[in-house]
Design a protein around this motif. Structure first.
Motif, PDB file in Angstrom:
ATOM      1  N   ILE A  71       1.310  -0.175   3.619  1.00  0.00           N
ATOM      2  CA  ILE A  71       2.103  -1.032   2.827  1.00  0.00           C
ATOM      3  C   ILE A  71       3.033   0.212   2.315  1.00  0.00           C
ATOM      4  CG2 ILE A  71       2.364  -2.352   0.861  1.00  0.00           C
ATOM      5  CD1 ILE A  71      -0.740  -3.229   1.269  1.00  0.00           C
ATOM      6  N   CYS A  74      -4.833  -5.546  -1.805  1.00  0.00           N
ATOM      7  CA  CYS A  74      -3.996  -5.681  -0.873  1.00  0.00           C
ATOM      8  C   CYS A  74      -3.668  -7.403  -0.674  1.00  0.00           C
ATOM      9  CB  CYS A  74      -4.540  -5.286   0.286  1.00  0.00           C
ATOM     10  SG  CYS A  74      -3.708  -5.445   1.831  1.00  0.00           S
ATOM     11  N   TYR A 119      -4.251  -1.437   6.697  1.00  0.00           N
ATOM     12  CA  TYR A 119      -2.909  -2.055   6.454  1.00  0.00           C
ATOM     13  C   TYR A 119      -2.145  -1.016   5.913  1.00  0.00           C
ATOM     14  CZ  TYR A 119      -3.917  -6.643   8.421  1.00  0.00           C
ATOM     15  OH  TYR A 119      -4.251  -7.762   9.266  1.00  0.00           O
ATOM     16  N   CYS A 143       4.812  -4.209   4.983  1.00  0.00           N
ATOM     17  CA  CYS A 143       3.662  -3.981   5.886  1.00  0.00           C
ATOM     18  C   CYS A 143       4.395  -3.482   6.999  1.00  0.00           C
ATOM     19  CB  CYS A 143       2.793  -5.072   5.782  1.00  0.00           C
ATOM     20  SG  CYS A 143       1.278  -4.577   7.158  1.00  0.00           S
ATOM     21  N   HIS A 198      -3.657  -8.896   2.424  1.00  0.00           N
ATOM     22  CA  HIS A 198      -4.303  -9.371   3.536  1.00  0.00           C
ATOM     23  C   HIS A 198      -5.629  -9.985   3.111  1.00  0.00           C
ATOM     24  CE1 HIS A 198      -7.292  -8.460   6.892  1.00  0.00           C
ATOM     25  NE2 HIS A 198      -6.244  -9.675   7.486  1.00  0.00           N
TER      26      HIS A 198
END
Length: 158
Positions: A84, A54, A82, A91, A56
């Motif tokens: 996606i 990910c 999150y 996102c 993030h």
């Protein structure tokens, strides 16, 4: 895809990743292709490929649930939830306009954060073409040697 994108895609190398039946049965496969760690998914009759970590915090997307948000299939990062999109790598988040009554959340995009790749099928063979469009995408950080070395050390410590 427009004709320029098709021509550019045709000149990029495709990597054989498996037989269609095997990938459908597996549903999710993590593999290293051309120096990238990629998650290949089969969901509702479509193949998708996305960087496995990910954007993030490097969460393991291969462990995430797939859900629809605003009519778009998304993978949800198991670490921080999150969302996606599988097709574009955007996102999504829910926003509320405080001046609107009644309050109604709407899905919005933070932009493309996760690099997605192209999957094609020919005569039962499935191929992956890496997305090497210029410009950094947030998930690229988790494909670097620096991150991979750190990640390997963390695994070895456990």
């Amino acid at each position: 895809m427009n004709s320029n994108e098709e021509a550019a895609s045709a000149s990029k190398p495709s990597h054989f990743i498996g037989k269609k039946e095997d990938l459908i049965q597996a549903r999710r496969v993590v593999m290293s292709v051309g120096g990238r760690d990629v998650l290949v998914l089969y969901h509702q009759g479509e193949f998708y490929a996305i960087d496995v970590r990910c954007y993030h915090s490097g969460g393991p997307l291969h462990q995430g649930d797939i859900e629809e948000f605003d009519g778009r299939p998304c993978i949800m990062c198991p670490w921080h939830k999150y969302k996606i999109t599988l097709a574009e790598g955007e996102c999504l988040y829910q926003a509320v306009d405080p001046s609107a009554k009644p309050l109604k959340p709407t899905w919005c995009s933070k932009g493309i954060k996760q690099r997605v790749h192209t999957v094609t099928e020919t005569n039962g063979d499935v191929f992956l073409t890496l997305n090497d469009l210029p410009g950094a995408i947030d998930s690229d950080y988790y494909q670097t040697e620096k991150y991979r070395d750190t990640f390997k050390k963390e695994i070895n410590m456990k």
